[in-house]
Design a protein around this motif. Structure first.
Motif, PDB file in Angstrom:
ATOM      1  N   LYS A 192      17.589  -8.748   5.462  1.00 34.32           N
ATOM      2  CA  LYS A 192      16.402  -9.588   5.704  1.00 34.32           C
ATOM      3  C   LYS A 192      15.550  -9.089   6.880  1.00 34.32           C
ATOM      4  O   LYS A 192      14.901  -9.884   7.558  1.00 34.32           O
ATOM      5  N   CYS A 193      15.613  -7.774   7.136  1.00 30.08           N
ATOM      6  CA  CYS A 193      14.770  -7.257   8.217  1.00 30.08           C
ATOM      7  C   CYS A 193      13.407  -6.876   7.637  1.00 30.08           C
ATOM      8  O   CYS A 193      13.306  -6.414   6.496  1.00 30.08           O
ATOM      9  N   GLY A 194      12.370  -7.119   8.430  1.00 33.60           N
ATOM     10  CA  GLY A 194      11.040  -6.695   8.017  1.00 33.60           C
ATOM     11  C   GLY A 194      10.971  -5.173   8.013  1.00 33.60           C
ATOM     12  O   GLY A 194      11.653  -4.530   8.811  1.00 33.60           O
ATOM     13  N   VAL A 195      10.186  -4.617   7.105  1.00 30.65           N
ATOM     14  CA  VAL A 195      10.023  -3.153   7.067  1.00 30.65           C
ATOM     15  C   VAL A 195       8.544  -2.819   7.117  1.00 30.65           C
ATOM     16  O   VAL A 195       7.744  -3.360   6.343  1.00 30.65           O
ATOM     17  N   LEU A 196       8.216  -1.972   8.068  1.00 26.20           N
ATOM     18  CA  LEU A 196       6.846  -1.494   8.217  1.00 26.20           C
ATOM     19  C   LEU A 196       6.938   0.023   8.236  1.00 26.20           C
ATOM     20  O   LEU A 196       7.663   0.584   9.064  1.00 26.20           O
ATOM     21  N   PHE A 197       6.282   0.688   7.293  1.00 31.66           N
ATOM     22  CA  PHE A 197       6.421   2.142   7.253  1.00 31.66           C
ATOM     23  C   PHE A 197       5.081   2.841   7.042  1.00 31.66           C
ATOM     24  O   PHE A 197       4.212   2.352   6.337  1.00 31.66           O
ATOM     25  N   VAL A 198       4.966   3.978   7.700  1.00 34.18           N
ATOM     26  CA  VAL A 198       3.791   4.837   7.558  1.00 34.18           C
ATOM     27  C   VAL A 198       4.106   5.867   6.487  1.00 34.18           C
ATOM     28  O   VAL A 198       5.202   6.424   6.459  1.00 34.18           O
ATOM     29  N   THR A 199       3.168   6.084   5.598  1.00 33.11           N
ATOM     30  CA  THR A 199       3.396   7.122   4.591  1.00 33.11           C
ATOM     31  C   THR A 199       2.088   7.750   4.129  1.00 33.11           C
ATOM     32  O   THR A 199       1.027   7.134   4.211  1.00 33.11           O
ATOM     33  N   HIS A 200       2.196   9.003   3.680  1.00 34.86           N
ATOM     34  CA  HIS A 200       1.058   9.654   3.019  1.00 34.86           C
ATOM     35  C   HIS A 200       1.210   9.554   1.505  1.00 34.86           C
ATOM     36  O   HIS A 200       0.322   9.946   0.760  1.00 34.86           O
ATOM     37  N   ASP A 201       2.372   9.042   1.087  1.00 34.18           N
ATOM     38  CA  ASP A 201       2.712   9.029  -0.331  1.00 34.18           C
ATOM     39  C   ASP A 201       2.249   7.698  -0.953  1.00 34.18           C
ATOM     40  O   ASP A 201       2.876   6.661  -0.782  1.00 34.18           O
ATOM     41  N   LEU A 202       1.142   7.766  -1.687  1.00 25.87           N
ATOM     42  CA  LEU A 202       0.565   6.524  -2.219  1.00 25.87           C
ATOM     43  C   LEU A 202       1.465   5.855  -3.261  1.00 25.87           C
ATOM     44  O   LEU A 202       1.480   4.638  -3.385  1.00 25.87           O
ATOM     45  N   GLU A 203       2.220   6.698  -3.984  1.00 26.13           N
ATOM     46  CA  GLU A 203       3.142   6.111  -4.985  1.00 26.13           C
ATOM     47  C   GLU A 203       4.206   5.262  -4.303  1.00 26.13           C
ATOM     48  O   GLU A 203       4.568   4.181  -4.780  1.00 26.13           O
ATOM     49  N   LEU A 204       4.685   5.756  -3.162  1.00 24.57           N
ATOM     50  CA  LEU A 204       5.675   5.008  -2.388  1.00 24.57           C
ATOM     51  C   LEU A 204       5.047   3.726  -1.847  1.00 24.57           C
ATOM     52  O   LEU A 204       5.622   2.645  -1.926  1.00 24.57           O
TER      53      LEU A 204
END
Ligand SMILES: Nc1ncnc2c1ncn2[C@@H]1O[C@H](COP(=O)(O)OP(=O)(O)OP(=O)(O)O)[C@@H](O)[C@H]1O
Length: 231
Positions: A192-204
Motif C-alpha cells: 500500500k505504498c504510493g508510487v511516483l516514477f519518472v519515465t521516458h517510456d510512454l507505454e509504461l
C-alpha cells in the motif's frame, strides 16, 4: 500519507548563472495511486522528484506529507523522515560492488535501531523479489534486472509509505524492465505504498493510474486513467 505541493519553484545557481527549472507547481499525489511523471529531457522531472523526496529543498513553495510541511523541518528531522518513509530507486542501481546482496541491504540499516528484526526483514524481502538464492552473490554476478531487484528490496527495508523511482527501468531491456515495473505495481498493491516514477517510456506510463506531463518546468497535463464504474 498523501503529498501536497504548493507553489513549488526551483532555481539552480552555479558560478553566478541562474537556471529557473520549476515554475509554481501545485497539486497532490495520492498514496493509493501509481503516478508517472513524463516529459522531454530537461523538463525538470528528476529535480521535481528529488524535491518531493526531500533530497533537495525547493527555492520556494511547500511540500506537505499528510498536511505536515516538511520544507520547514531541520535537516536531522528531515533525514530521519526520509529514511523511514521514502524508498528511492534510481536508474543506476547504486549497489556497493564489494558487498554481497545481503550485505548491501544490511549496510543500508547500519547503526539504525529498527522495530523489526533486520536479518528476518532482509530475508523476507529477498524472498519477495525472488533473490533469496542470490543473497551471497556479489552485484557483478547478477543481471541488471536482478541488481534492480536488490535496489527495490533495499528501498523497502523500512516499510516506506512512498516509493520514488527515477527511471527505474531505464537501464534494462524492455522484457526485464516490464518485469521490474510489474514488481513495483505488485508491491504498491501489497504494501500500500504510493508510487511516483519518472519515465521516458510512454507505454509504461500508460499503465500508471495517473500521468503528469511536464514541459519547461511546468505541469502541462494531468491525466487519470478512466476506471470502469461498477454497476
Ligand atoms: N545540480 C544542477 N545544477 C544546475 N542545473 C541543473 C542541476 N540539476 C539539473 N539542472 C538543470 O535543470 C534542468 C532540469 O533537469 P532535470 O534533470 O530535472 O530534467 P529531467 O526532465 O529529469 O531530464 P532527463 O529526462 O534528461 O533526465 C536542466 O536544464 C538541467 O540542466
Amino acid at each position: 500519507m498523501d503529498i501536497t505541493f504548493q507553489d513549488i519553484s526551483h532555481t539552480f545557481e552555479r558560478s553566478g548563472v541562474r537556471t529557473d527549472v520549476l515554475h509554481q507547481l501545485n497539486g497532490q499525489f495520492s498514496q493509493s495511486e501509481v503516478t508517472a511523471l513524463v516529459g522531454p529531457s530537461g523538463s525538470g522531472k528528476s529535480t521535481f522528484l528529488s524535491l518531493l523526496g526531500s533530497l533537495d529543498r525547493p527555492t520556494s513553495g511547500q511540500i506537505l506529507y499528510d498536511g505536515q510541511d516538511i520544507t520547514s523541518w531541520k535537516n536531522k528531522r528531515l533525514s530521519q523522515f526520509r529514511s523511514q518513509e521514502i524508498g528511492f530507486i534510481f536508474q543506476q542501481f547504486h549497489l556497493l560492488p564489494a558487498l554481497t546482496v545481503s550485505e548491501n541491504l544490511k549496510v543500508a540499516l547500519l547503526k539504525q535501531k529498527t522495530s523489526f528484526n533486520q536479518d528476518d526483514r532482509i530475508l523476507e524481502l529477498l524472498e519477495r523479489v525472488g533473490l533469496d538464492d542470490k543473497r551471497n552473490a556479489l552485484p557483478a554476478q547478477l543481471s541488471g534486472g536482478q541488481q534492480q531487484r536488490v535496489a527495490i528490496a533495499r528501498a523497502l527495508l523500512h516499510h516506506p509509505q512512498w516509493i520514488l523511482a527515477d527511471e527505474p527501468t531505464g537501464n534494462l531491456d524492455s522484457v526485464t524492465g516490464d518485469a521490474i515495473f510489474e514488481l513495483l505495481l505488485e508491491l504498491h498493491r501489497e504494501a500500500k505504498c504510493g508510487v511516483l516514477f519518472v519515465t521516458h517510456d510512454l507505454e509504461l506510463a500508460e499503465r500508471a493510474d495517473r500521468i503528469l506531463f511536464m514541459q519547461d518546468g511546468r505541469i502541462v497535463e494531468d491525466r487519470r486513467k478512466r476506471t470502469v464504474q461498477s454497476v
